[in-house]
Design a protein around this motif. Structure first.
Motif, PDB file in Angstrom:
ATOM      1  N   VAL A 191     129.930  76.390  51.778  1.00  0.00           N
ATOM      2  CA  VAL A 191     128.919  75.796  51.695  1.00  0.00           C
ATOM      3  C   VAL A 191     127.411  76.073  50.646  1.00  0.00           C
ATOM      4  O   VAL A 191     127.501  77.667  50.309  1.00  0.00           O
ATOM      5  N   LYS A 192     127.354  75.091  49.182  1.00  0.00           N
ATOM      6  CA  LYS A 192     125.957  76.073  48.152  1.00  0.00           C
ATOM      7  C   LYS A 192     125.204  76.352  49.300  1.00  0.00           C
ATOM      8  O   LYS A 192     124.327  75.388  49.655  1.00  0.00           O
ATOM      9  N   GLY A 193     124.793  78.394  48.969  1.00  0.00           N
ATOM     10  CA  GLY A 193     123.583  78.790  49.418  1.00  0.00           C
ATOM     11  C   GLY A 193     123.480  78.660  51.307  1.00  0.00           C
ATOM     12  O   GLY A 193     122.484  79.208  52.046  1.00  0.00           O
ATOM     13  N   TYR A 194     125.102  78.676  51.954  1.00  0.00           N
ATOM     14  CA  TYR A 194     124.663  79.501  52.958  1.00  0.00           C
ATOM     15  C   TYR A 194     124.710  80.418  53.709  1.00  0.00           C
ATOM     16  O   TYR A 194     125.069  80.899  53.005  1.00  0.00           O
ATOM     17  N   PRO A 195     123.879  81.101  54.747  1.00  0.00           N
ATOM     18  CA  PRO A 195     123.301  79.525  55.513  1.00  0.00           C
ATOM     19  C   PRO A 195     121.576  78.672  55.324  1.00  0.00           C
ATOM     20  O   PRO A 195     120.848  78.011  56.379  1.00  0.00           O
ATOM     21  N   ILE A 196     121.746  79.198  54.283  1.00  0.00           N
ATOM     22  CA  ILE A 196     120.020  78.805  54.164  1.00  0.00           C
ATOM     23  C   ILE A 196     120.149  76.674  53.561  1.00  0.00           C
ATOM     24  O   ILE A 196     119.244  76.572  52.501  1.00  0.00           O
ATOM     25  N   HIS A 197     121.402  76.174  53.264  1.00  0.00           N
ATOM     26  CA  HIS A 197     120.726  74.803  53.169  1.00  0.00           C
ATOM     27  C   HIS A 197     120.805  74.007  53.602  1.00  0.00           C
ATOM     28  O   HIS A 197     119.869  73.369  52.612  1.00  0.00           O
ATOM     29  N   GLN A 198     120.346  73.939  53.961  1.00  0.00           N
ATOM     30  CA  GLN A 198     119.263  72.975  55.124  1.00  0.00           C
ATOM     31  C   GLN A 198     117.804  73.502  54.784  1.00  0.00           C
ATOM     32  O   GLN A 198     116.903  71.784  54.112  1.00  0.00           O
ATOM     33  N   MET A 199     117.301  74.213  54.115  1.00  0.00           N
ATOM     34  CA  MET A 199     115.973  74.898  53.882  1.00  0.00           C
ATOM     35  C   MET A 199     115.965  73.924  52.724  1.00  0.00           C
ATOM     36  O   MET A 199     114.332  73.582  52.063  1.00  0.00           O
ATOM     37  N   LEU A 200     116.885  74.101  52.135  1.00  0.00           N
ATOM     38  CA  LEU A 200     116.743  73.786  50.427  1.00  0.00           C
ATOM     39  C   LEU A 200     117.217  71.901  50.559  1.00  0.00           C
ATOM     40  O   LEU A 200     118.191  71.430  49.149  1.00  0.00           O
ATOM     41  N   ALA A 201     117.875  71.723  51.855  1.00  0.00           N
ATOM     42  CA  ALA A 201     117.885  70.089  51.568  1.00  0.00           C
ATOM     43  C   ALA A 201     117.912  68.996  51.034  1.00  0.00           C
ATOM     44  O   ALA A 201     118.465  68.519  50.461  1.00  0.00           O
ATOM     45  N   SER A 202     116.994  68.977  50.106  1.00  0.00           N
ATOM     46  CA  SER A 202     116.206  68.033  49.021  1.00  0.00           C
ATOM     47  C   SER A 202     116.534  68.821  47.991  1.00  0.00           C
ATOM     48  O   SER A 202     116.669  67.635  47.365  1.00  0.00           O
ATOM     49  N   ASP A 203     117.530  69.671  47.577  1.00  0.00           N
ATOM     50  CA  ASP A 203     118.083  69.841  46.230  1.00  0.00           C
ATOM     51  C   ASP A 203     119.295  70.857  46.402  1.00  0.00           C
ATOM     52  O   ASP A 203     119.064  71.939  46.697  1.00  0.00           O
ATOM     53  N   PRO A 204     119.725  70.210  47.637  1.00  0.00           N
ATOM     54  CA  PRO A 204     121.026  70.745  47.865  1.00  0.00           C
ATOM     55  C   PRO A 204     122.199  71.692  47.281  1.00  0.00           C
ATOM     56  O   PRO A 204     123.105  72.474  47.468  1.00  0.00           O
ATOM     57  N   ASN A 205     121.762  71.163  45.970  1.00  0.00           N
ATOM     58  CA  ASN A 205     122.743  71.901  44.761  1.00  0.00           C
ATOM     59  C   ASN A 205     121.769  73.601  44.568  1.00  0.00           C
ATOM     60  O   ASN A 205     122.495  74.568  44.449  1.00  0.00           O
ATOM     61  N   HIS A 206     121.045  73.284  44.456  1.00  0.00           N
ATOM     62  CA  HIS A 206     119.522  74.314  43.978  1.00  0.00           C
ATOM     63  C   HIS A 206     120.148  75.218  43.054  1.00  0.00           C
ATOM     64  O   HIS A 206     120.524  76.788  42.869  1.00  0.00           O
ATOM     65  N   HIS A 207     121.054  74.620  42.331  1.00  0.00           N
ATOM     66  CA  HIS A 207     121.900  75.781  41.124  1.00  0.00           C
ATOM     67  C   HIS A 207     121.052  76.839  40.263  1.00  0.00           C
ATOM     68  O   HIS A 207     120.693  75.898  39.619  1.00  0.00           O
ATOM     69  N   GLY A 208     121.021  77.798  40.102  1.00  0.00           N
ATOM     70  CA  GLY A 208     120.728  79.105  38.724  1.00  0.00           C
ATOM     71  C   GLY A 208     119.064  78.874  39.327  1.00  0.00           C
ATOM     72  O   GLY A 208     117.935  79.017  38.323  1.00  0.00           O
ATOM     73  N   LYS A 209     118.803  78.521  40.763  1.00  0.00           N
ATOM     74  CA  LYS A 209     117.113  78.827  40.939  1.00  0.00           C
ATOM     75  C   LYS A 209     116.747  79.533  41.705  1.00  0.00           C
ATOM     76  O   LYS A 209     117.522  79.911  42.953  1.00  0.00           O
ATOM     77  N   PRO A 210     116.090  80.280  41.442  1.00  0.00           N
ATOM     78  CA  PRO A 210     115.651  81.322  42.727  1.00  0.00           C
ATOM     79  C   PRO A 210     115.385  81.217  43.816  1.00  0.00           C
ATOM     80  O   PRO A 210     114.362  79.663  43.328  1.00  0.00           O
ATOM     81  N   LEU A 211     114.816  82.449  45.309  1.00  0.00           N
ATOM     82  CA  LEU A 211     113.651  81.060  45.749  1.00  0.00           C
ATOM     83  C   LEU A 211     112.323  81.630  45.301  1.00  0.00           C
ATOM     84  O   LEU A 211     112.156  82.867  45.118  1.00  0.00           O
ATOM     85  N   THR A 212     111.102  81.047  45.680  1.00  0.00           N
ATOM     86  CA  THR A 212     109.687  81.572  45.618  1.00  0.00           C
ATOM     87  C   THR A 212     110.240  83.108  46.671  1.00  0.00           C
ATOM     88  O   THR A 212     110.743  82.721  47.404  1.00  0.00           O
ATOM     89  N   LYS A 213     108.860  83.556  46.759  1.00  0.00           N
ATOM     90  CA  LYS A 213     108.487  84.392  47.492  1.00  0.00           C
ATOM     91  C   LYS A 213     108.451  83.967  49.346  1.00  0.00           C
ATOM     92  O   LYS A 213     109.176  84.456  49.983  1.00  0.00           O
ATOM     93  N   ASP A 214     107.925  82.945  49.233  1.00  0.00           N
ATOM     94  CA  ASP A 214     107.313  82.348  50.592  1.00  0.00           C
ATOM     95  C   ASP A 214     108.866  82.224  51.412  1.00  0.00           C
ATOM     96  O   ASP A 214     109.038  82.011  52.003  1.00  0.00           O
ATOM     97  N   GLU A 215     109.782  81.228  50.288  1.00  0.00           N
ATOM     98  CA  GLU A 215     110.773  80.640  50.541  1.00  0.00           C
ATOM     99  C   GLU A 215     111.835  81.861  50.979  1.00  0.00           C
ATOM    100  O   GLU A 215     112.333  81.988  51.904  1.00  0.00           O
ATOM    101  N   ALA A 216     111.725  82.900  50.510  1.00  0.00           N
ATOM    102  CA  ALA A 216     112.737  84.548  50.314  1.00  0.00           C
ATOM    103  C   ALA A 216     112.679  84.530  52.031  1.00  0.00           C
ATOM    104  O   ALA A 216     113.244  84.867  53.055  1.00  0.00           O
ATOM    105  N   VAL A 217     110.734  84.580  52.654  1.00  0.00           N
ATOM    106  CA  VAL A 217     110.717  84.928  54.037  1.00  0.00           C
ATOM    107  C   VAL A 217     111.549  84.070  54.772  1.00  0.00           C
ATOM    108  O   VAL A 217     111.901  84.238  55.785  1.00  0.00           O
ATOM    109  N   GLN A 218     111.228  82.892  54.164  1.00  0.00           N
ATOM    110  CA  GLN A 218     112.073  82.163  55.420  1.00  0.00           C
ATOM    111  C   GLN A 218     113.247  82.010  55.172  1.00  0.00           C
ATOM    112  O   GLN A 218     114.189  81.975  56.885  1.00  0.00           O
TER     113      GLN A 218
END
Lengths: 308, 275
Positions: free
Chosen positions: B242-269
Motif C-alpha cells: 500500500v503506497k504510504g503504508y501505514p499513513i495511507h488513510q491519513m492521505l485518503a483524499s490523495d491515495p497516490n501522494h506521489h513525490g510529495k512530502p508531508l507538511t510539518k503538521d502532517e508529519a506529527v500526525q
C-alpha cells in the motif's frame, strides 16, 4: 599506403590478446560479436563472454553491473545502436557512476556502405563526448587501434572507442608514440593545419600531398583522442599555421570540428573550415561513392583549404 | 555477516525507518515518502531479518550480498536503512536533498557507502543486478543480489530484457522484488498501464515467482528463504503493498501522494500513526 585490417578487426584481435593477461576482463555482446569481432575473445574465453541478445539497453547496464562488481567490462555493438539505443544507460549506468566500462562502437560512419543510414553511426562521437567521465578515441588504422586498446586497458574510467568496417590504409609503421589525449603530427607544415581522425586520416594526407604541389605546406594532425582534446596541439596549429581545416566522417554538429573550434576560440582565434556530414542522413551505396557524394574525400579537404 | 532481529524488534525497526523517511522528506520539503513507505517492510526484512550478508564497516567487501534500489526515488528508504545498518550516521538523514549532502534526491553510487548503483532513470537496476550476479558466479562467490523495482517501473522494456538474460544465465543468485503499490506518477497502475498479474509473466520467462503481502514480515522472510533454495533460475517476489503504508488513510483524499512530502503538521500526525 599499404592497406591494413579494419579497425574493428584490430580491436577484436587486440581484445582477445588482452584477455590472456587480464583475467578480470569480461566482454558483453548484443549478438553482433561476429561483426564487432568480440567473438575472437568469446571463442578464447567463453566463460567471460556474455551474449545478452539483441538488447542494447540491457547490454550496457549488465556491463555496468559487472564493472561495479570488480570486473573490467568491455562491450561492443554497432556505433549507431549502442550510442543511440542505449544512451540513457551509458549516461546513468556507466558515465555517472564512472565505471570501468569500455564501449566500442563499430560500423561507424557512412563508409559501411550498402547497409544504409539506419546502420551508420554519424553522431556517435558527439554523443560520447557529451558523457561526463568518458574518454573518446577514434584510431586511424590497425597498428594504432592495437595501441589504443592497450592504452584504454590501463585506464579504469569509462571510454568510447569508434571503429570502422572497411579495411583502412596503414598510417603508422614501425615505432610510434600513442598517448591518449596527445595528437600525432603525421606531416609537418606551416601554411595551414588539417586535423582529422579515423578514416579521414588517409584523405587528409592525400590532400596535403595535393596542396604541396601548389606550394602550400599543410600540417596534418591525427587527433585520435577527441576527449580529452589536445589543446596544446590545437594552440600550436593555430599559432604556427594560422588556418585550420577539420575533417571527420561524422555530422558537423557535435564532432571534432566543434571541439577544435571551441579550443581555437578560447586560445587563439584563427579562420577555420569544416569537412564533415552536413546535417543529413546518407544513403545506401558503395563506400567510395558515398564518401564522394557526401563530401568526405581528399578533394573536399583541398577545396576547403583553398577556400580561406 | 548478517543481522537477524527478532520479529518484535524487526517490526520496531520498520517503525524507526518509517519515521526517518517522514522526518527526512519533511525536512527536505520534497521527495517521495509514500513510495519509500510501501517498500519499508521488505527492505527492513532484507537488512535486519537475517537475509542479506553485508558489513557496514567494509561496504565494498568482495562477495557481499547487494541491494540495488532500481526505483531510485525511494532513496529516503535506502538512506534510512543504510544509516540504521551503520554505513553512516543517522545524523546525516536530515541533510537529504540539501546542497553538499551525499544524500541526493536519487542514490549516487560515488557519494555514499552502501549505495550499489546510481539509479533514478527507471528500468536499469535489474540489468545492473544481472551484471552483479554474473560477476558473483564467475568469482565463485556465494553472493546474492536483490533488486527492488516499482510496479510502474516494470513498464520499462529494459526490465524484460534483464528478465530474459537472467533466465538465460540461470541466475539463481538474483532476486527481483516488485513493490506493487498500485500507483505511479499520474495515477493508478490499473489506469496507466496494467501489467498485472506479474507472476505468470515472470514464470513465462523462466523465473521462479511468488506473490506475497509486502507488509507481512513473516511472509516476506519466508519468500526470501524460498528464493534462496531455488536452483537454476532467478526469483521474483511480487509484493502487494500500500503506497504510504501505514499513513495511507491519513492521505485518503490523495491515495497516490506521489513525490510529495508531508507538511510539518502532517508529519506529527504521521509519527502518531506509525507509533
Amino acid at each position: 599506403m599499404k592497406l591494413g585490417k579494419a579497425t574493428r578487426e584490430a580491436f577484436g584481435l587486440a581484445l582477445a590478446q588482452l584477455g590472456e593477461t587480464n583475467p578480470d576482463i569480461v566482454v558483453v555482446d548484443g549478438d553482433v560479436g561476429n561483426s564487432t569481432r568480440t567473438e575472437l575473445f568469446g571463442k578464447k574465453f567463453p566463460t567471460r563472454f556474455f551474449n545478452v541478445g539483441i538488447a542494447e539497453s540491457n547490454l550496457v547496464s549488465v556491463a555496468a553491473g559487472l564493472a561495479s562488481s570488480g570486473k573490467r567490462a568491455w562491450l561492443a555493438s554497432f556505433a549507431a545502436f549502442v550510442m543511440c539505443n542505449a544512451y540513457d544507460q551509458l549516461r546513468m549506468s556507466v558515465a555517472f557512476p564512472c565505471l570501468d566500462v569500455k564501449v566500442v562502437g563499430t560500423h561507424a560512419g557512412i563508409s559501411i556502405g550498402e547497409d544504409g543510414p539506419s546502420q551508420m553511426g554519424i553522431e556517435d562521437v558527439g554523443l560520447a563526448c557529451s558523457l561526463p567521465n568518458f574518454t573518446v578515441i577514434v584510431p586511424a588504422d590497425e597498428p594504432s587501434t592495437f595501441r589504443a586498446i592497450e592504452a584504454l586497458n590501463k585506464m579504469h574510467t569509462p571510454a568510447y572507442l569508434r571503429a570502422g568496417r572497411p579495411n583502412v590504409p596503414i598510417v603508422y609503421e614501425g615505432d610510434f608514440e600513442f598517448q591518449i589525449g596527445k595528437a600525432n603530427q603525421l606531416r609537418a607544415g606551416s601554411d595551414l593545419t588539417i586535423i582529422a581522425y579515423g578514416l579521414m586520416i588517409g584523405p587528409a594526407l592525400q590532400a596535403a600531398e595535393e596542396l604541396a604541389k601548389t606550394g602550400v605546406q599543410a600540417r596534418v594532425l591525427d587527433m585520435h583522442t577527441i576527449k580529452p582534446l589536445d589543446h596544446a596541439a590545437v594552440l600550436a596549429a593555430a599559432k604556427e599555421t594560422g588556418r585550420i581545416v577539420v575533417a571527420e566522417e561524422h555530422l558537423l554538429h557535435g564532432g571534432l570540428g566543434s571541439a577544435v573550434a571551441m579550443s581555437v576560440v578560447r586560445q587563439h582565434p584563427v579562420p577555420m573550415r569544416f569537412v564533415g556530414i552536413n546535417d543529413t542522413f546518407a544513403e545506401s551505396g558503395k563506400p567510395d561513392e558515398l564518401l564522394a557524394k557526401y563530401g568526405l574525400t581528399a578533394a573536399d579537404i583541398v577545396k576547403a583549404a583553398k577556400a580561406f | 555477516m548478517t543481522v537477524r532481529l527478532s520479529l518484535p524488534d524487526l517490526l520496531a525497526k520498520a517503525k524507526v525507518i518509517r519515521r526517518h523517511i517522514v522526518m527526512s522528506t519533511t525536512a527536505a520539503a520534497s521527495g517521495h515518502p509514500t513510495s519509500s513507505m510501501s517498500a519499508t517492510d521488505i527492505v527492513t526484512a532484507l537488512y535486519f531479518g537475517g537475509v542479506m550478508r553485508y558489513d557496514a564497516k567494509n561496504p565494498t567487501a568482495p562477495g557481499r550480498d547487494k541491494f540495488i534500489l532500481s526505483k531510485g526515488h525511494a532513496a529516503p528508504l535506502l538512506y534510512a536503512i543504510l544509516a540504521e545498518a551503520g554505513y553512516f550516521s543517522t545524523d546525516m538523514l536530515p541533510t537529504l536533498r540539501k546542497i553538499g549532502s551525499p544524500l541526493e534526491g536519487h542514490p549516487n553510487y560515488r557519494r555514499l557507502p552502501g549505495v550499489e548503483a546510481s539509479t533514478g532513470s527507471l528500468g536499469q537496476g535489474l540489468s545492473i543486478g544481472v551484471g552483479a550476479a554474473l560477476a558473483a558466479k564467475l568469482d565463485n562467490f556465494d553472493a546474492r543480489t536483490y533488486v527492488l523495482t516499482g510496479d510502474g517501473e516494470v513498464a520499462e522494456g529494459q526490465i524484460w530484457e534483464a528478465v530474459m538474460s537472467a533466465a538465460k544465465y540461470r541466475l539463481d543468485n538474483l532476486v527481483c522484488i516488485v513493490d506493487q503499490n498500485g500507483f505511479q506518477q499520474t495515477g493508478a497502475t490499473t489506469d496507466v498501464l496494467d501489467l498485472r498479474p506479474l507472476v505468470p509473466k515472470f514464470e513465462a520467462f523462466g523465473w521462479f515467482a511468488q506473490e506475497i503481502n509486502g507488509h507481512d514480515v513473516n511472509e516476506i522472510l519466508i519468500a526470501f528463504d524460498k528464493a534462496k533454495h531455488i536452483k537454476g533460475k532467478p526469483s521474483a517476489i511480487v509484493c502487494r503493498t500500500v503506497k504510504g503504508y501505514p499513513i495511507h488513510q491519513m492521505l485518503a483524499s490523495d491515495p497516490n501522494h506521489h513525490g510529495k512530502p508531508l507538511t510539518k503538521d502532517e508529519a506529527v500526525q504521521a509519527y502518531a500513526i506509525i507509533g
